[in-house]
Write an enzyme that holds these catalytic residues in place. Structure first.
Site, PDB file in Angstrom:
ATOM      1  N   PRO A 127      32.542  43.028  57.051  1.00  0.00           N
ATOM      2  CG  PRO A 127      31.541  42.020  58.851  1.00  0.00           C
ATOM      3  CD  PRO A 127      32.582  42.889  58.380  1.00  0.00           C
ATOM      4  CD  GLN A 335      26.370  21.186  28.452  1.00  0.00           C
ATOM      5  OE1 GLN A 335      26.537  21.397  29.519  1.00  0.00           O
ATOM      6  NE2 GLN A 335      25.105  20.781  27.907  1.00  0.00           N
ATOM      7  CD  GLU A 362      44.219  39.238  45.516  1.00  0.00           C
ATOM      8  OE1 GLU A 362      44.944  39.977  44.713  1.00  0.00           O
ATOM      9  OE2 GLU A 362      44.773  38.311  46.150  1.00  0.00           O
TER      10      GLU A 362
HETATM   11  C1  LIG Z   1      36.703  32.539  49.395  1.00  0.00           C
HETATM   12  C2  LIG Z   1      37.133  33.945  49.653  1.00  0.00           C
HETATM   13  C3  LIG Z   1      38.214  34.366  49.928  1.00  0.00           C
HETATM   14  C4  LIG Z   1      38.578  35.997  50.269  1.00  0.00           C
HETATM   15  N1  LIG Z   1      39.789  35.923  50.514  1.00  0.00           N
HETATM   16  C5  LIG Z   1      39.822  37.244  51.106  1.00  0.00           C
HETATM   17  C6  LIG Z   1      40.878  37.906  51.686  1.00  0.00           C
HETATM   18  O1  LIG Z   1      41.817  37.025  51.969  1.00  0.00           O
HETATM   19  N2  LIG Z   1      41.123  39.135  52.128  1.00  0.00           N
HETATM   20  C7  LIG Z   1      40.214  39.959  51.997  1.00  0.00           C
HETATM   21  O2  LIG Z   1      40.222  41.158  52.677  1.00  0.00           O
HETATM   22  N3  LIG Z   1      39.226  39.528  51.286  1.00  0.00           N
HETATM   23  C8  LIG Z   1      38.857  38.388  50.913  1.00  0.00           C
HETATM   24  N4  LIG Z   1      37.739  37.810  50.282  1.00  0.00           N
HETATM   25  C9  LIG Z   1      36.652  39.015  49.930  1.00  0.00           C
HETATM   26  C10 LIG Z   1      36.486  39.427  48.593  1.00  0.00           C
HETATM   27  O3  LIG Z   1      37.615  40.298  48.454  1.00  0.00           O
HETATM   28  C11 LIG Z   1      35.231  40.298  48.617  1.00  0.00           C
HETATM   29  O4  LIG Z   1      34.180  39.457  48.614  1.00  0.00           O
HETATM   30  C12 LIG Z   1      35.036  40.952  47.284  1.00  0.00           C
HETATM   31  O5  LIG Z   1      36.205  41.995  47.101  1.00  0.00           O
HETATM   32  C13 LIG Z   1      33.742  41.558  46.913  1.00  0.00           C
HETATM   33  O6  LIG Z   1      33.366  42.107  48.056  1.00  0.00           O
HETATM   34  P1  LIG Z   1      31.780  41.948  48.613  1.00  0.00           P
HETATM   35  O7  LIG Z   1      31.748  40.387  48.859  1.00  0.00           O
HETATM   36  O8  LIG Z   1      31.803  42.603  49.742  1.00  0.00           O
HETATM   37  O9  LIG Z   1      30.833  42.403  47.390  1.00  0.00           O
HETATM   38  P2  LIG Z   1      30.343  43.717  47.275  1.00  0.00           P
HETATM   39  O10 LIG Z   1      31.311  44.964  47.482  1.00  0.00           O
HETATM   40  O11 LIG Z   1      29.005  43.937  48.243  1.00  0.00           O
HETATM   41  O12 LIG Z   1      29.607  43.692  46.024  1.00  0.00           O
HETATM   42  C14 LIG Z   1      28.555  42.958  45.484  1.00  0.00           C
HETATM   43  C15 LIG Z   1      28.442  43.091  43.933  1.00  0.00           C
HETATM   44  O13 LIG Z   1      28.111  44.363  43.579  1.00  0.00           O
HETATM   45  C16 LIG Z   1      29.132  44.954  42.589  1.00  0.00           C
HETATM   46  N5  LIG Z   1      29.512  46.141  42.805  1.00  0.00           N
HETATM   47  C17 LIG Z   1      29.761  46.829  44.231  1.00  0.00           C
HETATM   48  N6  LIG Z   1      30.205  48.199  43.745  1.00  0.00           N
HETATM   49  C18 LIG Z   1      29.890  48.230  42.446  1.00  0.00           C
HETATM   50  C19 LIG Z   1      30.232  49.403  41.750  1.00  0.00           C
HETATM   51  N7  LIG Z   1      30.690  50.620  41.809  1.00  0.00           N
HETATM   52  N8  LIG Z   1      30.080  49.264  40.351  1.00  0.00           N
HETATM   53  C20 LIG Z   1      29.432  48.189  39.743  1.00  0.00           C
HETATM   54  N9  LIG Z   1      29.362  47.127  40.524  1.00  0.00           N
HETATM   55  C21 LIG Z   1      29.599  47.035  41.900  1.00  0.00           C
HETATM   56  C22 LIG Z   1      30.127  43.841  43.117  1.00  0.00           C
HETATM   57  O14 LIG Z   1      31.112  43.571  41.618  1.00  0.00           O
HETATM   58  C23 LIG Z   1      29.616  42.598  43.195  1.00  0.00           C
HETATM   59  O15 LIG Z   1      29.038  42.065  41.964  1.00  0.00           O
HETATM   60  C24 LIG Z   1      37.358  36.622  49.930  1.00  0.00           C
HETATM   61  C25 LIG Z   1      36.107  36.235  49.484  1.00  0.00           C
HETATM   62  C26 LIG Z   1      36.075  34.857  49.259  1.00  0.00           C
HETATM   63  C27 LIG Z   1      34.408  34.570  48.974  1.00  0.00           C
END
Ligand SMILES: Cc1cc2nc3c(=O)[nH]c(=O)nc-3n(C[C@H](O)[C@H](O)[C@H](O)COP(=O)(O)OP(=O)(O)OC[C@H]3O[C@@H](n4cnc5c(N)ncnc54)[C@H](O)[C@@H]3O)c2cc1C
Length: 380
Positions: A127, A335, A362
């Site tokens: 989370p 579109q 990923e």
């Molecule tokens: C449908 C779905 C399936 C998924 N399946 C899996 C799974 O099977 N296993 C698993 O482990 N995870 C899974 N995920 C999680 C997914 O991999 C993460 O949501 C993703 O890696 C982004 O992490 P976060 O959501 O915590 O975003 P954050 O890490 O909080 O990032 C938020 C934003 O900030 C940007 N950001 C963060 N750090 C930086 C930086 N240093 N420089 C520039 N920009 C940055 C990110 O690019 C993003 O735009 C899934 C997510 C979804 C929605």
């Protein structure tokens, strides 16, 4: 460099396409509406050998490599984004750590189970953050019985269907990446439970849930690799699997593009087919070009991986480009369809919803750009 498909790959693609057209395409919209995982089709997919495809032959896998896995993923994604993510997680990223770092006992147990159609998950995201994986909060501690896991993972694909999965936890958050270890956890382990199901934008037939570990004790034999190697295992697995998400985006984009071309030829406005209008032709031309670039980048990265290269930069380029291009192509397809493109009458609205997440999971597009820049600049 020639990374065209060979004869076996061409034949394989047409066999998967036939299966997808008869069993997946006619039902995919239905599964989405019902938010139901299609077990009946999954079992058939396993019977056809698709689950074992890229797993090592010495443990009963098909030993076919990344190109074949990408072909299967692309063809599945053409009809169902949700089914394709279940596939690329279970038969790709979740098994990669076990195949690369697992013990003999783990390989001879889990590879045949995955091949037979049991589903696996890969639990890294928490989370508090998905991109910054080194700040992991989920803890483990060694006990007389094995390792006790405590914490919550979020957004885990396949959590409702999986019978086992790979989970990452830290011995002590202050140790940073050196504290993280990887474990394989069976679904029926006491202390393991499945939490809230996410209400997503698309890919509804694939479950995405929180999973909770509450004094969940796994045996010593559940450790993958050595203690402290977990983050390396996670990142290697994602590096290896990332190109499959490019293939998934390519498959979704292909469907949107094909629908766009068909509709532009059928629909008339101002006394002629939409396809006669230059504004529409440009959308088709840009989409055809971007699709071709996505295809070349994706299969080049897979070709390199099949020849023993890590292809970190090439896979990141393929995922970055193919997922963002798929966004533009799906947007144009909606579109071209006009008002009906914004309704469930048209499959292009589903493709647009299914595509969006390919830019996030990923590794987000920002993380791909970071990985590419580090490779280009030679940064550690
Ligand atoms: C449908 C779905 C399936 C998924 N399946 C899996 C799974 O099977 N296993 C698993 O482990 N995870 C899974 N995920 C999680 C997914 O991999 C993460 O949501 C993703 O890696 C982004 O992490 P976060 O959501 O915590 O975003 P954050 O890490 O909080 O990032 C938020 C934003 O900030 C940007 N950001 C963060 N750090 C930086 C930086 N240093 N420089 C520039 N920009 C940055 C990110 O690019 C993003 O735009 C899934 C997510 C979804 C929605």
């Amino acid at each position: 460099m020639n990374f065209d498909h060979d004869e076996q790959q061409v034949l394989f693609r047409s066999a998967v396409r036939e299966f997808v057209e008869s069993e997946v395409a006619p039902n995919a919209a239905h599964w989405e509406e019902e938010e139901r995982f299609p077990w009946e089709v999954w079992h058939h997919l396993a019977d056809l050998g698709l689950c074992s495809l890229a797993l090592p032959e010495e443990y009963g896998g098909g030993g076919s490599g990344k190109t074949m896995l990408c072909i299967a993923t692309e063809e599945l994604a053409r009809a169902s984004g949700g089914l394709s993510v279940a596939y690329l997680v279970s038969c790709g990223v979740a098994m990669d750590g076990i195949c690369m770092h697992g013990t003999e006992q783990q390989k001879s147990n889990y590879i045949p189970r995955c091949s037979r159609g049991e589903i696996a998950y890969f639990a890294l995201t928490e989370p508090e953050g998905g991109s910054d994986v080194a700040t992991m909060r989920m803890r483990y501690r060694e006990t007389a019985a094995g390792y006790e896991l405590n914490g919550t993972k979020t957004f885990i694909s396949n959590s409702e269907e999986a019978s086992f999965g790979v989970v990452f936890a830290t011995r002590d958050p202050s140790l940073g990446h050196r504290g993280v270890s990887a474990f394989v956890v069976e679904r029926d382990t006491p202390g393991f439970s499945i939490g809230r199901r996410e209400r997503k934008t698309g890919q509804h037939c694939s479950s995405t849930n929180e999973i909770i570990f509450d004094q969940c004790v796994v045996p010593k034999s559940a450790l993958i690799g050595e203690e402290g190697e977990g983050l390396i295992i996670a990142l290697e697995s994602i590096d290896k699997s990332r190109v499959s998400v490019a293939a998934q985006a390519l498959g979704i984009a292909r469907s949107a593009y094909e629908e766009m071309v068909r509709y532009a030829q059928e629909r008339h406005a101002f006394g002629k087919a939409l396809a006669q209008l230059q504004a529409i032709q440009w959308m088709i031309a840009d989409s055809a070009t971007e699709l071709e670039v996505s295809r070349l980048l994706t299969y080049r990265a897979a070709w390199l991986i099949d020849r023993g290269n890590l292809a970190v930069k090439e896979s990141a380029m393929a995922k970055l480009y193919a997922s963002e291009a798929a966004g533009r192509i799906c947007h144009r397809a909606v579109q071209v369809f006009g008002g009906i493109g914004y309704t469930r009458e048209a499959s292009v609205e589903r493709y647009a919803r299914d595509q969006r997440i390919t830019e996030i999971y990923e590794g987000t597009s920002e993380m791909q750009r970071w990985a590419i820049a580090r490779q280009v600049l030679g940064m550690k």
